[in-house]
Design an enzyme around this catalytic site. Structure first.
Site, PDB file in Angstrom:
ATOM      1  N   GLY A  46       0.839  -1.198   0.000  1.00 54.12           N
ATOM      2  CA  GLY A  46       0.000   0.000   0.000  1.00 54.12           C
ATOM      3  C   GLY A  46       0.869   1.241   0.000  1.00 54.12           C
ATOM      4  CD  GLN A  51       3.310   5.802   2.571  1.00 54.13           C
ATOM      5  OE1 GLN A  51       2.325   5.272   2.065  1.00 54.13           O
ATOM      6  NE2 GLN A  51       4.244   5.101   3.187  1.00 54.13           N
ATOM      7  CB  CYS A  94       4.969   2.122   7.287  1.00 51.06           C
ATOM      8  SG  CYS A  94       4.515   3.643   6.456  1.00 51.06           S
ATOM      9  CG  LEU A  95       6.462   1.015   1.239  1.00 48.59           C
ATOM     10  CD1 LEU A  95       5.933   1.290  -0.155  1.00 48.59           C
ATOM     11  CD2 LEU A  95       7.564  -0.041   1.199  1.00 48.59           C
ATOM     12  CG  HIS A 136      -0.891   1.312   7.229  1.00 48.59           C
ATOM     13  ND1 HIS A 136       0.057   0.804   8.100  1.00 48.59           N
ATOM     14  CD2 HIS A 136      -0.213   2.149   6.397  1.00 48.59           C
ATOM     15  CE1 HIS A 136       1.237   1.321   7.799  1.00 48.59           C
ATOM     16  NE2 HIS A 136       1.105   2.134   6.770  1.00 48.59           N
ATOM     17  CD  GLU A 137      -1.205   2.597   2.645  1.00 49.66           C
ATOM     18  OE1 GLU A 137      -0.817   3.767   2.487  1.00 49.66           O
ATOM     19  OE2 GLU A 137      -0.443   1.666   2.969  1.00 49.66           O
ATOM     20  CG  HIS A 140       0.160   6.853   5.299  1.00 47.89           C
ATOM     21  ND1 HIS A 140       1.294   7.326   5.915  1.00 47.89           N
ATOM     22  CD2 HIS A 140       0.361   5.522   5.108  1.00 47.89           C
ATOM     23  CE1 HIS A 140       2.144   6.320   6.095  1.00 47.89           C
ATOM     24  NE2 HIS A 140       1.604   5.211   5.616  1.00 47.89           N
TER      25      HIS A 140
HETATM   26 ZN    ZN Z   1       2.426   3.319   5.647  1.00 51.37          ZN
END
Ligand code: ZN
Length: 174
Positions: A46, A51, A94-95, A136-137, A140
């Site tokens: 995701g 991000q 998480c990236l 989660h997304e 963000h």
């Molecule tokens: Zn993340």
């Protein structure tokens, strides 16, 4: 499509609340294509536009593990309309927090209104890993990271390690 640079915590950009998208046009589709390429390359399941430094309410998700059967979701202006009382726990990463994982408890099911790649209004009922990934997304888009659910001690420790990691990475680039 081109791969974009992922913003790493700590960075004030990641704490920004993203803006709603007014129109699904070629520019937005190009952004979504780039996000998907960046996510697959990372690899991740995701990615939110913030991000890669763009404060727009756009998300790409693909929770299929089989490389040959890609099944991407493009979620524009996602709005969670229902979350279940039942919860589940997944180990999240998480990236924007490379190398860090933690078990996070979230509602195990969620319902969602969103706009798709074609600009159509859609509804989705998600459970399991997809439901966790969506929550989660969407976090963000509201400037929330999974470490915000951890104790202050754990969160501070991860941030300290990330500051060190970012210094190391920039040294290598120089
Ligand atoms: Zn993340």
């Amino acid at each position: 499509m081109s791969k974009r640079k992922i913003v790493i915590e700590p960075d004030p950009i990641l704490r920004k609340k993203s803006d709603s998208i007014e129109k699904v046009d070629q520019n937005l589709r190009k952004l979504l294509d780039d996000m998907l390429e960046t996510m697959y390359a990372a690899p991740g399941i995701g990615l939110a536009a913030i991000q890669i430094g763009i404060p727009k309410r756009a998300i790409v998700i693909d929770v299929t593990k089989d490389d040959n059967k890609k099944n991407p979701f493009y979620l524009i202006n996602p709005e969670i309309t229902f979350t279940s009382k039942n919860t589940s726990v997944y180990e999240e990463g998480c990236l924007s927090l490379p190398g860090h994982f933690a078990e996070i408890e979230r509602p195990s099911e969620c319902h969602l209104n969103y706009v798709d790649y074609e600009g159509k209004q859609k509804k989705l009922k998600a459970k399991g890993l997809l439901a966790t990934c969506i929550q989660h997304e969407v976090d963000h888009l509201n400037g929330v990271l999974f470490i915000d659910y951890l104790s202050k001690i754990k969160k501070d420790m991860i941030i300290k390690k990330l500051i060190k990691y970012k210094k190391e990475v920039s040294k290598i680039i120089l």
